[in-house]
Structures are given as structure tokens and as C-alpha cells.
Design a protein around this motif. Structure first.
Motif, short mmCIF file in Angstrom:
data_model
loop_
_atom_site.label_atom_id
_atom_site.label_comp_id
_atom_site.label_asym_id
_atom_site.label_seq_id
_atom_site.Cartn_x
_atom_site.Cartn_y
_atom_site.Cartn_z
N ALA A 1 0.83 -1.21 0.00
CA ALA A 1 0.00 0.00 0.00
C ALA A 1 0.86 1.26 0.00
O ALA A 1 0.46 2.30 -0.55
CB ALA A 1 -0.93 -0.01 1.22
N GLN A 2 2.04 1.16 0.59
CA GLN A 2 2.91 2.34 0.63
C GLN A 2 3.42 2.76 -0.74
O GLN A 2 3.76 3.93 -0.94
CB GLN A 2 4.11 2.08 1.57
N THR A 3 3.49 1.82 -1.67
CA THR A 3 3.89 2.23 -3.02
C THR A 3 2.85 3.17 -3.62
O THR A 3 3.19 4.10 -4.35
CB THR A 3 4.07 1.00 -3.94
N VAL A 4 1.59 2.96 -3.26
CA VAL A 4 0.52 3.83 -3.74
C VAL A 4 0.52 5.16 -2.99
O VAL A 4 0.43 6.24 -3.59
CB VAL A 4 -0.85 3.15 -3.58
N SER A 5 0.66 5.11 -1.67
CA SER A 5 0.62 6.34 -0.89
C SER A 5 1.85 7.21 -1.16
O SER A 5 1.75 8.45 -1.18
CB SER A 5 0.51 6.03 0.61
N ALA A 6 3.00 6.59 -1.38
CA ALA A 6 4.20 7.37 -1.71
C ALA A 6 4.05 8.02 -3.08
O ALA A 6 4.46 9.17 -3.29
CB ALA A 6 5.43 6.46 -1.70
N ALA A 7 3.44 7.30 -4.03
CA ALA A 7 3.18 7.88 -5.35
C ALA A 7 2.21 9.05 -5.25
O ALA A 7 2.39 10.09 -5.91
CB ALA A 7 2.63 6.82 -6.30
N ALA A 8 1.18 8.91 -4.41
CA ALA A 8 0.22 9.99 -4.20
C ALA A 8 0.90 11.21 -3.60
O ALA A 8 0.62 12.36 -3.97
CB ALA A 8 -0.92 9.52 -3.30
N MET A 9 1.82 10.98 -2.68
CA MET A 9 2.56 12.08 -2.06
C MET A 9 3.44 12.80 -3.08
O MET A 9 3.50 14.03 -3.13
CB MET A 9 3.42 11.51 -0.92
N ALA A 10 4.11 12.02 -3.94
CA ALA A 10 4.97 12.61 -4.97
C ALA A 10 4.15 13.40 -5.99
O ALA A 10 4.56 14.45 -6.46
CB ALA A 10 5.78 11.53 -5.67
N LEU A 11 2.97 12.87 -6.33
CA LEU A 11 2.09 13.58 -7.25
C LEU A 11 1.65 14.92 -6.64
O LEU A 11 1.65 15.95 -7.31
CB LEU A 11 0.87 12.73 -7.57
#
Length: 331
Positions: free
Chosen positions: A174-184
Motif C-alpha cells: 500500500a505504501q507504493t501507492v501512498s508514496a506515489a500519491a505524495m509525490a504527485l
């Protein structure tokens, strides 16, 4: 002369964006790297791509920066103000990066703008500074702290009967998604700030009317932020990822989900340029406090918060001195 000055200012603006990228790359990936959800290089590559995409999603923050903070004179005087503001912000970025302090590149830029404008006796829109900069600067960390605490409590309650080892494996994914959301979210917020500065420079140089953002400005600012992000800010990454709290994957997910939701809300609803550094750092503190208050290293947190309050005046003072020196040299 204005063309040469414009080229210099745009070049320095792109340099600022690059320093913004490597200074703030830790905001997006420090938690996922520290919990081993992603390898450092994979995390940086992901963050660079998402920063690039985020830069093209909206213009509200850019327009706030270009028209809501200071009145930039046309011609030479306006370009000198922008040059001084950018140099002040870059100076603070490099200083805080050297000491591994997660300060705000955004507020360094805003402090530089106000400091240079005051030195040049130009108009500062104090209502805009208060409404769009100071109030969000104070409120966003508070919201990040409280929301991070509540999100983490919710996760603990929802997974209270789950196998801890299995839950951690799932949260790493799930952190791969949340980290991507943060970078976006970082791309949406921070690339637009530099776009606003470049538009101000184009108007001051007499090469544009109105506050629309040319496509080439979007592309160049997005690329420079993305390149800076991929360069990585390892000093600050250690501070965010390990020195505030020792995080596990559920905590990392909670912090990133909290911070990214705040970034999207402020960008699209309020069009306010907030600091990604402030929201992710405060979210990490809130998440850590659910374990026990002493789990957060409050001494480190205190140094970070002191740095936040010093950012705008420090960058403003440097920008004022740079304006004076530049005006004396070329005026």
C-alpha cells in the motif's frame, strides 16, 4: 538588457526548481524507504515520474504566486526583484539541505519575494501573504498532526485482530501507492510555484500579458523538478525517515495518505501554496504519537519547527541583500 535579464531570471528559477526537487524528494519517499517498502532508487524514480505528472495538473497555485503576493514592476526593476528572491530561496535551500533540516522550499521562495520587494520599495499584498501563506503555514501542520493521529488510530482499530506480520506486508504494498500519491501532490504544489515566478518574469520583461502559463514553462519546470527529485536529498531523508520516529509500514502509509490528502485539498479547493515539508513532517509526528507520546523525538521535532519559523525571514533578508548588491552592480 531586459532579454538578458529575463534569460538570467528564468535560468535561476529553473535552478531553484532543481534544488527544490532534491531538497524535497525526502517528503515523498523517506517513509517508504525507511520502512523498506521501496528501495531508494526505485522510490526516487517513482517520485520523479509522479512529480513530472503532477506539474501538469492545474494552475491555481501558480496564479496565486504570480498575482497574489507582490506587485512586480515591469522591466529591469521587476527582474532584479525576482532574481534576488530566487537567490535568497536557493541559499536557504542549500543551507538547510547541508544540515539535513526538512525546511520549506516554498516558504523560502515566498520569504525571498517579500524580502526583495520590501528592499526595492515595491508593493507587497499583505492580505494575500496573510491569507495564502501565513495562515496555511500555521494551520497545515496542525491539521497534519491531528489528522495523522486520527488516521493511524483508525488503522490500528481496523486491523486490531489481523496478523501483524501479514498486515505489515500488505501495508508495504500500500505504501507504493501512498508514496506515489505524495509525490504527485508535491508536483502539483511545488512545480506550479516556479511556474508562477517564470510567468512574473515574462510579464516584467514585456514578453507576456496576463497570467496564463505557456506550455514550455510547464514542461521545463516539471522536468527540472523531476531531475532534482531523482538526484535525491539523502541528508534530509535520514531526518524524516528515522530521526523523528522509527516507522513501520502502517505508520508510513498513514503519514503519506494524510499528507497527500492535505496537498490535494489545498491545491484544488483553496488554491493555496502550502509546504509539502510541513504536512508530511507533522503527519509523521501525529502518527508516531499514537504509539506513545515519547515515541516522537520531540527534540528533533523542535529543531525542525524552529527552522520553519526562520525560513521566511532568513530567505527574505538574504533576498534583500542580493537585491541591494544587484541593483548597485547593474543599476
Amino acid at each position: 538588457m531586459d532579454l538578458v535579464g529575463l534569460i538570467v531570471v528564468v535560468g535561476v528559477a529553473l535552478l531553484f526548481t532543481y534544488t527544490n526537487g532534491f531538497h524535497d524528494s525526502a517528503n515523498a519517499i523517506a517513509t517508504s524507504v525507511s520502512t523498506r517498502a521501496l528501495t531508494p532508487r526505485a522510490a526516487l524514480a517513482m517520485a520523479a515520474v509522479m512529480n513530472l505528472l503532477g506539474a501538469f495538473l492545474g494552475e491555481g497555485v501558480a496564479k496565486t504566486v504570480s498575482e497574489g503576493l507582490i506587485a512586480t514592476p515591469e522591466g529591469h526593476d521587476g527582474l532584479v526583484i525576482l532574481f534576488a528572491a530566487l537567490v535568497g530561496a536557493i541559499t536557504w535551500n542549500l543551507l538547510t539541505w547541508y544540515f539535513g533540516l526538512p525546511s520549506s522550499s516554498s516558504h523560502a521562495l515566498f520569504g525571498g519575494l517579500v524580502g526583495a520587494a520590501l528592499a526595492a520599495s515595491s508593493t507587497v499584498h499583505w492580505n494575500g501573504v496573510l491569507d495564502k501563506i501565513v495562515i496555511p503555514m500555521v494551520l497545515s501542520p496542525m491539521v497534519g498532526l491531528v489528522l495523522g493521529y486520527l488516521v493511524m488510530l483508525t488503522i490500528l482499530w481496523m486491523f486490531r485482530k489481523a496478523n501483524p506480520h501479514k498486515a505489515k506486508r500488505h501495508f508495504r504494498v500500500a505504501q507504493t501507492v501512498s508514496a506515489a500519491a505524495m509525490a504527485l501532490g508535491h508536483g502539483i504544489q511545488d512545480a506550479q510555484k516556479t511556474m508562477g515566478i517564470v510567468v512574473m518574469a515574462l510579464i516584467a520583461g514585456g514578453y507576456q500579458e496576463g497570467n496564463s502559463i505557456p506550455v514550455w514553462v510547464k514542461i521545463t519546470c516539471a522536468l527540472m523538478l523531476s531531475l532534482g527529485t531523482y538526484a535525491g536529498g539523502w541528508r534530509i531523508m535520514r531526518t524524516l525517515g528515522r530521526k523523528i520516529i522509527e516507522m513501520d509500514p502502517p505508520q508510513g502509509f498513514a503519514a503519506e495518505a494524510t499528507a497527500s490528502s492535505i496537498l490535494y485539498t489545498t491545491a484544488y479547493i483553496f488554491k493555496a501554496p502550502i509546504s509539502t515539508t510541513h504536512v508530511i513532517t507533522s503527519a509523521i509526528m501525529g502518527v508516531g504519537a499514537t504509539k506513545r507520546v515519547s515515541a516522537v523525538r520531540w527534540g528533533v521535532a523542535k529543531n525542525i519547527v524552529v527552522g520553519w519559523f526562520l525560513t521566511m525571514p532568513a530567505a527574505g533578508i538574504v533576498a534583500g541583500l542580493i537585491w541591494w548588491a544587484t541593483d548597485l552592480a547593474v543599476g
